[in-house]
Design an enzyme around this catalytic site. Sequence first.
Site, PDB file in Angstrom:
ATOM      1  N   GLU A   1      -2.323  13.805  -0.708  1.00 38.14           N
ATOM      2  CA  GLU A   1      -2.857  12.726  -0.037  1.00 38.14           C
ATOM      3  C   GLU A   1      -4.044  12.784  -0.079  1.00 38.14           C
ATOM      4  O   GLU A   1      -4.704  13.144  -0.932  1.00 38.14           O
ATOM      5  CB  GLU A   1      -2.505  12.901   1.443  1.00 38.14           C
ATOM      6  CG  GLU A   1      -0.925  12.449   2.046  1.00 38.14           C
ATOM      7  CD  GLU A   1      -0.503  11.112   1.692  1.00 38.14           C
ATOM      8  OE1 GLU A   1      -1.067  10.124   2.475  1.00 38.14           O
ATOM      9  OE2 GLU A   1       0.365  11.060   0.814  1.00 38.14           O
ATOM     10  N   ARG A   2      -5.025  11.670   0.476  1.00 34.29           N
ATOM     11  CA  ARG A   2      -6.343  11.489   0.387  1.00 34.29           C
ATOM     12  C   ARG A   2      -7.206  12.853   0.645  1.00 34.29           C
ATOM     13  O   ARG A   2      -6.997  13.522   1.529  1.00 34.29           O
ATOM     14  CB  ARG A   2      -6.843  10.158   1.228  1.00 34.29           C
ATOM     15  CG  ARG A   2      -6.024   9.062   1.092  1.00 34.29           C
ATOM     16  CD  ARG A   2      -6.572   8.098   2.006  1.00 34.29           C
ATOM     17  NE  ARG A   2      -5.632   7.041   2.120  1.00 34.29           N
ATOM     18  CZ  ARG A   2      -4.952   6.710   2.727  1.00 34.29           C
ATOM     19  NH1 ARG A   2      -4.607   7.666   3.743  1.00 34.29           N
ATOM     20  NH2 ARG A   2      -3.837   5.524   2.760  1.00 34.29           N
TER      21      ARG A   2
ATOM     22  N   LYS B   1       1.383   7.452   9.746  1.00 34.73           N
ATOM     23  CA  LYS B   1       2.043   8.545   9.759  1.00 34.73           C
ATOM     24  C   LYS B   1       1.125   9.700   9.946  1.00 34.73           C
ATOM     25  O   LYS B   1       1.097  10.727  10.933  1.00 34.73           O
ATOM     26  CB  LYS B   1       2.681   8.975   8.451  1.00 34.73           C
ATOM     27  CG  LYS B   1       3.755   7.903   8.030  1.00 34.73           C
ATOM     28  CD  LYS B   1       4.482   8.294   6.691  1.00 34.73           C
ATOM     29  CE  LYS B   1       3.447   7.938   5.682  1.00 34.73           C
ATOM     30  NZ  LYS B   1       2.883   6.837   5.270  1.00 34.73           N
TER      31      LYS B   1
HETATM   32  N1  ADP Z   1      -1.487   4.298  16.825  1.00 32.94           N
HETATM   33  C1  ADP Z   1      -2.596   3.475  16.022  1.00 32.94           C
HETATM   34  N2  ADP Z   1      -3.257   2.556  16.741  1.00 32.94           N
HETATM   35  C2  ADP Z   1      -4.274   1.970  16.049  1.00 32.94           C
HETATM   36  N3  ADP Z   1      -4.498   2.193  14.858  1.00 32.94           N
HETATM   37  C3  ADP Z   1      -3.966   2.872  14.093  1.00 32.94           C
HETATM   38  C4  ADP Z   1      -2.496   3.644  14.684  1.00 32.94           C
HETATM   39  N4  ADP Z   1      -1.935   4.469  13.749  1.00 32.94           N
HETATM   40  C5  ADP Z   1      -2.747   4.124  12.508  1.00 32.94           C
HETATM   41  N5  ADP Z   1      -3.904   3.418  12.875  1.00 32.94           N
HETATM   42  C6  ADP Z   1      -4.708   2.925  11.815  1.00 32.94           C
HETATM   43  O1  ADP Z   1      -4.018   2.574  10.315  1.00 32.94           O
HETATM   44  C7  ADP Z   1      -4.634   3.528   9.454  1.00 32.94           C
HETATM   45  C8  ADP Z   1      -3.688   3.962   8.527  1.00 32.94           C
HETATM   46  O2  ADP Z   1      -2.971   4.998   9.218  1.00 32.94           O
HETATM   47  P1  ADP Z   1      -2.653   6.383   8.439  1.00 32.94           P
HETATM   48  O3  ADP Z   1      -1.843   7.237   9.393  1.00 32.94           O
HETATM   49  O4  ADP Z   1      -3.480   6.810   7.649  1.00 32.94           O
HETATM   50  O5  ADP Z   1      -1.123   5.746   7.590  1.00 32.94           O
HETATM   51  P2  ADP Z   1      -0.454   6.744   6.668  1.00 32.94           P
HETATM   52  O6  ADP Z   1      -0.659   7.963   6.650  1.00 32.94           O
HETATM   53  O7  ADP Z   1       1.229   6.181   7.145  1.00 32.94           O
HETATM   54  O8  ADP Z   1      -0.514   5.969   5.392  1.00 32.94           O
HETATM   55  C9  ADP Z   1      -5.673   4.292  10.088  1.00 32.94           C
HETATM   56  O9  ADP Z   1      -6.756   4.575   9.585  1.00 32.94           O
HETATM   57  C10 ADP Z   1      -5.823   3.699  11.569  1.00 32.94           C
HETATM   58  O10 ADP Z   1      -6.786   2.812  11.351  1.00 32.94           O
HETATM   59 MG    MG Z   2      -1.232   9.434   5.456  1.00 26.82          MG
END
Ligand code: ADP
Ligand code: MG
Length: 329
Positions: free
Chosen positions: A188-189, A162
Amino acid sequence: MIRRSLPAVNLGVVTAVRGSVVDSRFEDHLPAIYSVLRAGADRQIVIEVLAQQDEHHVRGISLTPTQGLARGMAVEDTGGPLKAPVGEAVLSRMFDVFGDPIDRGTPLSGVEWRSVHRAPPSLTRRSTKSEIFETGIKVIDVLVPLERGGKAGLFGGAGVGKTVLLTEMIHNMIGHHAGVSIFCGIGERCREGQELYEAMKDAGVLPNMVMVFGQMNEPPGARFRVGHAALTMAEYFRDDEQRDVLLLVDNIFRFIQAGMEVSGLMGQMPSRLGYQPTMGTELSGLEERIANTDSGAITSIQAVYVPADDFTDPAAVHTFSHLSGLASV
Ligand SMILES: Nc1ncnc2c1ncn2[C@@H]1O[C@H](COP(=O)(O)OP(=O)(O)O)[C@@H](O)[C@H]1O
Ligand SMILES: [Mg+2]
């Protein structure tokens, strides 16, 4: 008792401290609901009044850690609600829930301070035009186009991308978006805030951007109010400067979660799945302020964490009902 001349400030005394919940006693004038109280040696402890218990006692929730606060300490009624800075000077800056810059930049000057508690625009002020808002990400523009002035949600469980998708949208849009962008980080973080700030600085888009953060290290009170602070800034750009605003929120679920913590701390009976009984009211109080008027539009993109990937979770269901577009991550 000797009557002193009227004190310039309304002073009270702390009578109980229970985690983030602070009770205080005021002899003469009871602070109004949403008043901000300050306590501590440097007035660094900020408490928002949420309940008037009786003639003399108020109960509030602290927006800062309450370490060092003890019964008998003086507490000062600031006489007003929590305020956010608005004006041209907030652009390219990064703030916390109190409107204090956290980017180690110069002190803020030339701003006006407005209450973060504001009513949504009335029905007659709302505009109902329907236009597409291009994100520049082809798959989104073709399959799940966003509406100008609409609210789009990126929902999914933990670690599904996300934040990455939201950041990608910022990269694609901000360059050609003529208005102002406001990023609001809720619960969030902490490092994500820092990373985003550096990335925006490198991309050279900071001059039209404001960032407001109340991340997961902050007490529930701060996470609960940071969205209101960001919206107050968005409303200023829409209403006073008549510009379009892009509001990015990561993560709106954390706002609901903070409300749940505040509600529990205040001793309210939990509702379904332990959520606060006032969840619908709290969420619509925030979401309804994200609206289009004849002066400008606030387009918002919100990340929605779905607890345990359960799309029937009350928090997710309530959030969906406010959104005009959805993309599952
Ligand atoms: N489109 C993508 N392609 C490759 N890796 C991805 C992609 N989207 C997310 N990731 C990986 O997933 C991890 C978590 O994504 P993140 O956006 O932080 O998750 P969320 O916000 O949904 O908890 C990221 O650090 C990244 O390494
Ligand atoms: Mg996130």
